[in-house]
Write an enzyme that holds these catalytic residues in place. Sequence first.
Site, PDB file in Angstrom:
ATOM      1  N   HIS A   1       0.855  -1.181   0.000  1.00 43.72           N
ATOM      2  CA  HIS A   1       0.000   0.000   0.000  1.00 43.72           C
ATOM      3  C   HIS A   1       0.894   1.236   0.000  1.00 43.72           C
ATOM      4  O   HIS A   1       2.060   1.180   0.420  1.00 43.72           O
ATOM      5  CB  HIS A   1      -0.893   0.013   1.231  1.00 43.72           C
TER       6      HIS A   1
ATOM      7  N   GLU B   1       1.128   3.854   1.864  1.00 43.21           N
ATOM      8  CA  GLU B   1       1.716   4.232   3.148  1.00 43.21           C
ATOM      9  C   GLU B   1       2.879   3.315   3.521  1.00 43.21           C
ATOM     10  O   GLU B   1       3.913   3.785   4.008  1.00 43.21           O
ATOM     11  CB  GLU B   1       0.650   4.206   4.257  1.00 43.21           C
TER      12      GLU B   1
ATOM     13  N   CYS C   1      -5.915   2.197   5.732  1.00 39.28           N
ATOM     14  CA  CYS C   1      -6.582   0.949   6.096  1.00 39.28           C
ATOM     15  C   CYS C   1      -6.026   0.464   7.439  1.00 39.28           C
ATOM     16  O   CYS C   1      -5.042   1.014   7.944  1.00 39.28           O
ATOM     17  CB  CYS C   1      -6.338  -0.097   5.001  1.00 39.28           C
TER      18      CYS C   1
ATOM     19  N   CYS D   1      -2.189  -0.301   7.335  1.00 35.88           N
ATOM     20  CA  CYS D   1      -1.357   0.900   7.238  1.00 35.88           C
ATOM     21  C   CYS D   1      -1.417   1.717   8.526  1.00 35.88           C
ATOM     22  O   CYS D   1      -0.393   2.256   8.965  1.00 35.88           O
ATOM     23  CB  CYS D   1      -1.777   1.740   6.041  1.00 35.88           C
TER      24      CYS D   1
END
Length: 159
Positions: free
Chosen positions: A56, A58, A86, A89
Site C-alpha cells: 500500500h 503508506e 486501512c 497501514c
Amino acid sequence: MEKEDKKNFMAKAISLSAENVKTGNGGPFGAVIVKDGKIVGTGRNKVTVDNDPTAHAEIVAIRDAAKNLGTFDLSGCQIYSSCEPCPMCLGAIYWARFDKLFYAATKDDAAKADFDDSFIYKEFSLPKEKRSILSVQMMRESAVKVFDEWIKAEDKIPY
C-alpha cells in the site's frame, strides 16, 4: 510548518495517486512522509505491480523514509496520505511512531471505489473462533522460549 506547506505535501500525495490511475501501475493511493519540512519518503500503491498485498502507498512510503533516514523510528515525521489509511497501514503508522497523520479522502470514499476495509474492522471485533480466517494456536512453549531469550539478550535493539 506553514499551512501552505501542508497543502503542498498533501497535493504531492494526491498527485502520486493520480499518476497511478493514469499509468495503471496500482491503486489510486499515494503517500508522502515529511521531516523538518522536507519530504523524506514517498510511496504509491504497488499491490498489483509487485504482486504484494502489503504494498500500500503508506507502507511503501514508510519503507522509503526508513531507508532514507537510516532508522525504523520515524518519530518527528508526519505522513500525508491521499486516503484514510486501512487497518494494516494505520498499524504500521503507529509502529513507526509518526507524530501526525494527514489524510484526504475517507475510508467511505474508498469504499465507494470498491476499496472497502470495513470487513477487517468487523473481523477484529469478533472472537477468534468466529472470524472468517481460522486461527489455530500451536507450539506456544517453543515460541515463548524465543521470547525468553530476547528478554535476556543484552545486545538487542528495542523497538
